[in-house]
Design an enzyme around this catalytic site. Structure first.
Site, mmCIF file in Angstrom:
data_model
loop_
_atom_site.group_PDB
_atom_site.id
_atom_site.type_symbol
_atom_site.label_atom_id
_atom_site.label_comp_id
_atom_site.label_asym_id
_atom_site.label_seq_id
_atom_site.Cartn_x
_atom_site.Cartn_y
_atom_site.Cartn_z
ATOM 1 N N GLY A 1 0.849 -1.186 0.000
ATOM 2 C CA GLY A 1 0.000 0.000 0.000
ATOM 3 C C GLY A 1 0.887 1.239 0.000
ATOM 4 O O GLY A 1 0.635 2.214 -0.709
ATOM 5 N N ALA A 2 1.947 1.163 0.802
ATOM 6 C CA ALA A 2 2.883 2.274 0.923
ATOM 7 C C ALA A 2 4.134 1.769 1.619
ATOM 8 O O ALA A 2 4.119 0.700 2.214
ATOM 9 C CB ALA A 2 2.256 3.399 1.752
ATOM 10 N N MET A 3 5.210 2.542 1.513
ATOM 11 C CA MET A 3 6.481 2.109 2.105
ATOM 12 C C MET A 3 7.187 3.301 2.729
ATOM 13 O O MET A 3 7.349 4.344 2.087
ATOM 14 C CB MET A 3 7.346 1.456 1.015
ATOM 15 C CG MET A 3 8.737 1.076 1.481
ATOM 16 S SD MET A 3 8.678 -0.221 2.760
ATOM 17 C CE MET A 3 10.156 0.186 3.682
ATOM 18 N N GLU A 4 7.641 3.097 3.969
ATOM 19 C CA GLU A 4 8.125 4.195 4.797
ATOM 20 C C GLU A 4 9.567 4.626 4.580
ATOM 21 O O GLU A 4 10.192 5.154 5.502
ATOM 22 C CB GLU A 4 7.961 3.791 6.264
ATOM 23 C CG GLU A 4 8.913 2.664 6.756
ATOM 24 C CD GLU A 4 8.336 1.256 6.653
ATOM 25 O OE1 GLU A 4 7.441 1.037 5.803
ATOM 26 O OE2 GLU A 4 8.789 0.389 7.409
ATOM 27 N N ASN A 5 10.160 4.421 3.398
ATOM 28 C CA ASN A 5 11.548 4.830 3.166
ATOM 29 C C ASN A 5 11.813 6.168 3.841
ATOM 30 O O ASN A 5 11.033 7.107 3.690
ATOM 31 C CB ASN A 5 11.816 4.986 1.671
ATOM 32 C CG ASN A 5 11.221 3.854 0.871
ATOM 33 O OD1 ASN A 5 11.579 2.719 1.078
ATOM 34 N ND2 ASN A 5 10.254 4.170 0.018
ATOM 35 N N HIS B 1 0.329 6.133 9.183
ATOM 36 C CA HIS B 1 1.098 4.899 9.412
ATOM 37 C C HIS B 1 2.555 5.074 8.987
ATOM 38 O O HIS B 1 3.481 4.832 9.766
ATOM 39 C CB HIS B 1 0.425 3.766 8.620
ATOM 40 C CG HIS B 1 1.105 2.441 8.733
ATOM 41 N ND1 HIS B 1 0.582 1.411 9.468
ATOM 42 C CD2 HIS B 1 2.260 1.968 8.187
ATOM 43 C CE1 HIS B 1 1.392 0.364 9.378
ATOM 44 N NE2 HIS B 1 2.410 0.672 8.596
ATOM 45 N N GLU B 2 2.747 5.526 7.767
ATOM 46 C CA GLU B 2 4.122 5.596 7.248
ATOM 47 C C GLU B 2 4.945 6.673 7.958
ATOM 48 O O GLU B 2 6.145 6.506 8.173
ATOM 49 C CB GLU B 2 4.135 5.832 5.727
ATOM 50 C CG GLU B 2 3.348 4.815 4.897
ATOM 51 C CD GLU B 2 3.656 3.358 5.191
ATOM 52 O OE1 GLU B 2 4.756 3.070 5.706
ATOM 53 O OE2 GLU B 2 2.781 2.499 4.924
ATOM 54 N N GLU C 1 5.330 -2.888 12.576
ATOM 55 C CA GLU C 1 4.029 -2.837 11.902
ATOM 56 C C GLU C 1 2.869 -2.771 12.883
ATOM 57 O O GLU C 1 1.880 -2.083 12.630
ATOM 58 C CB GLU C 1 3.894 -4.013 10.938
ATOM 59 C CG GLU C 1 4.924 -4.005 9.802
ATOM 60 C CD GLU C 1 4.952 -2.695 9.014
ATOM 61 O OE1 GLU C 1 4.039 -1.869 9.156
ATOM 62 O OE2 GLU C 1 5.922 -2.481 8.256
HETATM 63 N N1 BES Z 1 6.505 -1.414 5.719
HETATM 64 C C1 BES Z 1 5.251 -1.568 5.085
HETATM 65 C C2 BES Z 1 5.341 -1.845 3.612
HETATM 66 C C3 BES Z 1 5.609 -3.277 3.256
HETATM 67 C C4 BES Z 1 4.594 -4.194 3.312
HETATM 68 C C5 BES Z 1 6.845 -3.673 2.837
HETATM 69 C C6 BES Z 1 4.835 -5.500 2.987
HETATM 70 C C7 BES Z 1 7.100 -4.983 2.508
HETATM 71 C C8 BES Z 1 6.087 -5.901 2.585
HETATM 72 C C9 BES Z 1 4.404 -0.316 5.262
HETATM 73 O O1 BES Z 1 4.706 0.426 6.378
HETATM 74 C C10 BES Z 1 2.998 -0.775 5.441
HETATM 75 O O2 BES Z 1 2.717 -1.342 6.459
HETATM 76 N N2 BES Z 1 2.150 -0.561 4.452
HETATM 77 C C11 BES Z 1 0.789 -1.011 4.487
HETATM 78 C C12 BES Z 1 -0.177 0.120 4.581
HETATM 79 C C13 BES Z 1 -0.522 0.421 5.996
HETATM 80 C C14 BES Z 1 -1.395 1.615 6.120
HETATM 81 C C15 BES Z 1 -1.186 -0.726 6.704
HETATM 82 C C16 BES Z 1 0.523 -1.785 3.235
HETATM 83 O O3 BES Z 1 1.361 -1.773 2.364
HETATM 84 O O4 BES Z 1 -0.493 -2.428 3.170
HETATM 85 ZN ZN ZN Z 2 4.054 -0.322 8.149
#
Ligand code: BES
Ligand code: ZN
Length: 966
Positions: free
Chosen positions: A363-367, A399-400, A422
């Protein structure tokens, strides 16, 4: 969430209630042990063997990476130069690093201060082709690959340079061993590596993302996604979260492209010999983990502001869509100071960019400093975005940005502690959204989106503890699941409630300050919170994070004069019934008790630290109800004695129970029914008590459960009867709401209207169907464009009850849509179509160029969830197209989602065997646990159907004969 990315609450749970047998749990014994035996006979209970795995040796580690990359946006290749200053801690003639899908051209090591050439070492440039990858064309000679970069880097003489004489790629382990002809002595030095790779189309590592320019031309951006273990696909590195270093990044890019990385630009200069190319240099990062490094090269517009605490915030959007970044910009600018205050630690970088990427798996990534998002998780168009998208964007941004502290500044020591990242971010995103948008009543939504989702999964024999030891990358991918996210967030919410906000905040600050720029493990957080609160945090929390599952608390009451005597007992709750067996796990459960005298405050709070407990509630009159788990905060389910339950039900009808308590009660009953502890008919009766319900979230949870039941009953010949029931339950609220917003309505009314109309339309409610058709026609003809909030329910309704022409119109709307949100909205309802030919058409569409690679999952999942035939067709489609699908996501977590959405609805025993057999011959390592969970769910569905179908049918028939009076 996660993953909620595809569809915020697709997965749902079980349910419900019954006559509470005094030594209650034993009743279920025969049923649940039978079920568990079946799981064993299918071989479902044993987890697969672990793949061998070793962490990197600690003899050489990085201090700083100087990394220069030159992506080719036409050829889809990139060239890279790395100069890593490293420390050799122990004499060695090998360096082991992570490396995958990259070809190293040359590698050498230059010891620092080594001024005397070493005797016996001939300076020479070695080119070793250790492997020939089949996915890109390797350059013929190493010199082709040497592009100019690091102009002002230290010039090393070849004399001092120790050239690696072998690159031994261990492909399975995603490692490379560089061998040197002489020993590298302890001390610091520079490791230089030239390499080339492919800008892949798998949405991981350094990859290409396709977009269309405003004039309709197809182009590609180069972007990164490194978490969890894919930085190694962009450059050779020590790709473990605890091996932190600083980064000096530069990108060599076409001069008309935007180039972004974690830090601000410090230099931008023409690239020698090519006037169309520039070299962009970024400031040095703080020490950080490799999985948080990011770069983006493409065409974007942006909007910008400065947050109250002085951080430059930008939201990057596709060209021409800068306006759509404004909502996220506002949220981000409010969120940064909110976290700064909450943690009492400033955001450490000078800037933060939030960017929408077209092809994006998560959904998104916190780089750090450069957060990447799916377009639908960042862009809001004031006219064309619906209320739930706004809410989703706010949650994802919240979240990010939380990760910028919790995860980026303090990072988990190893992936075993991923849940810390997470779970925590998935909790605090709600705190942040509650701060920014109190009108969203977001904490109630937490319960239906995360808490119940976590309980549903965690009741399975194939669940796993929050803290789970992981090694191989496929095991790491596997734990980005509802246990890490939603159970993690739920136990933190329970902990926050147990500690109190003041001490919790204090503990957070202690933790972030103590471990900043470092790594931490779960115990470290407990220690800080224990110091801040003086409470036994580790003892309590270990019971929640180190063992899987959660308790069912059985409660009975007795009136003794003016007092109420409660007896409580706990036993592990299993989806197949209460735990049977000797060594039942135990939890330390913070329990709250409220009464009808003051339904929103706890009359008593206790820590249940034994299997059984008696409690005296003083001054509770015989006519008062008593309820456990105020606010549905404790991570347990409750089973009341018949008498206690009886006294609570009027509180649903007259709304004297608070909304989140009504929701929790209904949800507990539903899951007790699914587990066979009570009868499903009891739950249907409870559902009918929600006639006066005004609350969106309560409805949404109930709707979800009815959806699960509908799916189950689609295996019977009385599916139509349950649709009648759905219509009866939802009509009164549908009539109260009507189709058009009334003055003074807000966010939650908009969500509720969409939910209710969608439910009624899907169930075939005549008036709703007619009005939906009328409005759809006006919409298509351009007479009256549907408001964004009404589109999903209308699209769903007309498709479900429409024909090939309706589907064609929807596909045309899809093609014309300029916003990804609208495309996704359509993609998710396509599966509602009923005829076999149209279903096939939708499945073919799912894999077409029209659908972005990450969205194929929700189209196929929509088909599986849309109808009985769709379920079979989707499964067949997955089997027939397995290679393409698996290859598309290269394992990855999207494959787990796809499998879950597609097979979980089966309710025939033999399907569990079929699913298992298929994946035995078509392995998907990162989805192994999901597959086991799905098979378990199929068996549970089958058992449920066998147990309750007949009584449900009888109830529905009898109800039809003599409808209940309102
Ligand atoms: N760090 C994750 C992104 C991620 C997810 C990287 C799976 C590798 C594998 C990010 O912070 C995250 O949790 N994204 C969520 C959205 C969030 C609002 C729950 C996502 O991608 O669903
Ligand atoms: Zn996350």
């Amino acid at each position: 969430m996660w993953l909620a990315a595809a569809a915020p609450s697709l997965a749902r749970r079980l349910l419900f209630l019954g006559p509470p047998p005094p030594p209650l749990l034993l009743l279920l014994l025969s049923r649940s042990s039978r079920c568990r035996r079946r799981l064993h006979s299918l071989g479902l209970a044993a987890m697969p063997e672990k793949r061998p795995f070793e962490r990197l040796p600690a003899d050489v580690c990085p201090i700083n990476y100087s990394l220069c990359l030159k992506p080719d946006l036409l050829d889809f290749t990139f060239e890279g130069k790395l100069e890593a200053s490293a420390q050799v801690r122990q004499a060695t003639n090998q360096i082991v690093m992570n490396c995958a899908d990259i070809d190293i051209i040359t590698a050498s090591y230059v010891p620092e201060g080594d001024e005397v050439p070493r005797p016996g070492i001939e300076p020479r440039l070695l080119s070793v082709k250790a492997r020939s990858p089949n996915h890109w064309t390797a350059r013929e000679s190493p010199t082709d690959c040497v592009f100019r970069c690091f102009d002002n880097r230290k010039q090393f003489s070849d004399n001092f340079e120790i050239h690696a004489t072998g690159f031994n790629y261990q492909n399975e382990d995603e490692k490379v061993t560089l061998s040197f002809p002489s020993t590298l002595q302890p001390g610091t030095g520079t490791l230089k590596i030239d390499f080339v790779g492919e800008l892949n189309d798998k949405m991981k590592g350094f990859y290409r993302s396709k977009y269309t320019t405003p004039s309709g031309e197809v182009r590609y951006a180069a972007v990164t996604q490194f978490e969890a273990t894919d930085a190694r696909r962009a450059f050779p590195c020590w790709d473990e979260p605890a091996i932190k270093a600083t980064f000096d990044i530069s990108l060599v890019v076409p001069k008309d492209r935007v180039a972004l990385s974690n830090m601000n630009v410090i230099d931008r200069k023409p690239y020698p010999d090519d006037e169309n190319v520039v070299e962009v240099k970024f400031a040095r990062t703080p020490v950080m983990s490799t999985y948080l490094v990011a770069f983006v090269v493409g065409e974007y517009d942006f909007v910008e502001t400065r947050s109250k605490d002085g951080v430059c915030v930008r939201v990057y959007t596709p060209v021409g869509k800068a306006e759509q970044g404004k909502f996220a910009l506002e949220v981000a600018a409010k969120t940064l100071p909110f976290y700064k205050d909450y943690f009492n630690v400033p955001y450490p970088l000078p800037k933060i960019d939030l960017i929408a990427i077209a092809d994006f798996a998560a959904g998104a990534m916190e780089n750090w400093g450069l957060v990447t998002y799916r377009e639908t998780a960042l862009l809001i168009d004031p006219k064309n975005s619906c209320s739930s998208s706004r809410q989703w964007v706010a949650l994802v941004v919240g979240h990010e940005l939380a990760h910028q502290w919790f995860g980026n500044l303090v990072t988990m020591e190893w992936w075993t502690h991923l849940w810390l990242n997470e779970g925590f971010a998935s909790w605090i995103e709600y705190l942040c959204v509650d701060h920014c948008f109190p009108e969203y009543d977001i904490w109630t939504q937490f319960v239906s989106a995360d808490y119940t989702r976590a309980q549903e999964l965690d009741a399975l024999d194939n669940s796993h503890p929050i803290e789970v030891s992981v090694g191989h990358p496929s095991e790491v991918d596997e734990i980005f699941d509802a246990i890490s996210y939603s159970k993690g967030a739920s136990v933190i919410r329970m902990l926050h409630d147990y500690i109190g906000d003041k001490d919790f905040k204090k503990g957070m600050n202690m933790y972030l300050t103590k471990f900043q720029q470092k790594n931490a493990a779960t115990e470290d957080l407990w220690e800080s919170l224990e110091n801040a609160s003086g409470k036994p945090i580790a003892a309590v929390m270990n019971t929640w994070t180190k063992q899987m599952g959660f308790p069912l608390i059985y409660v009975e009451a007795e009136q003794i004069e003016d007092d109420r005597l409660l007896s409580l007992s706990q036993r592990k709750f299993c989806a197949s019934g209460p735990y049977v067996g000797e060594d039942c796990p135990q939890w330390m459960v913070p329990i709250t008790i409220s009464t009808s005298e003051d339904s929103s405050h706890a009359k008593m709070k206790i820590l249940m630290d034994k299997p059984e407990m008696n409690i005296v509630l003083k001054d509770v009159k015989p006519d008062q109800w008593v309820k456990l788990n105020l606010g549905t905060v404790g991570f347990y389910r409750t089973q009341y004695s018949s008498a206690m339950l009886e006294s609570l039900l009027p509180g649903i009808r007259d709304l004297s129970l608070p909304p989140v308590d009504r929701l929790g009660l209904q949800n507990d009953l539903f899951s007790l029914a699914r587990a066979g502890i009570i009868s499903t008919v009891e739950v249907l009766k409870v559902m009918e008590a929600f006639v006066n319900e005004p609350n969106y979230t309560v409805w949404s949870d109930l709707s979800c459960n009815l959806g699960i039941l509908s799916t189950l009953l689609s295996h019977t010949d009385f599916y139509e009867e349950i649709q009648e029931f759905v219509k009866d339950v939802f009509s009164p609220i549908g009539e109260r709401l009507g189709w058009d917003p009334k003055p003074g309505e807000g966010h939650l009314d908009a969500l509720l209207r969409g939910l209710v109309l969608g439910k009624l339309g899907k169930a075939g409610h005549k008036a709703t169907l007619e009005e939906a058709r009328r409005r759809f026609k006006d919409h298509v003809e351009g007479k009256q464009i549907l408001s964004a909030d009404l589109r999903s329910p209308v699209y769903l309704t007309v498709l479900k009850h429409g024909d090939g022409t309706t589907l064609d119109i929807m596909l045309k709307l899809h093609k014309q849509a300029d916003m990804q949100e609208e495309k996704n909205r359509i993609e998710r309802v396509l599966g509602a179509t009923l005829s076999p030919e149209l279903i096939q058409k939708v499945l073919t569409f799912a894999l077409s160029e029209e659908v972005r690679p990450q969205d194929t999952v929700s189209v196929i999942g929509g088909v599986a969830g849309g109808s009985k035939h769709g379920r079979k067709a989707a499964w067949k489609f997955i089997k027939d197209n397995w290679e393409e699908l698996y290859n598309r996501y290269q394992g990855g977590f999207l494959i787990s989602r796809l499998i879950k959405l597609s097979v979980e609805g089966f309710a025939v025993d033999k399907m569990a065997g079929e699913v298992k057999a298929f994946f035995e011959s078509h392995p998907a390592p990162s989805a192994e646990r999901t597959i086991q969970q799905c098979c378990e769910n199929i068996l549970l569905n089958a058992a449920w159907l066998k147990r309750d179908a007949e009584s449900i049918h009888q109830y529905l028939l009898q109800r039809k004969a003599s409808p209940p009076t309102a």
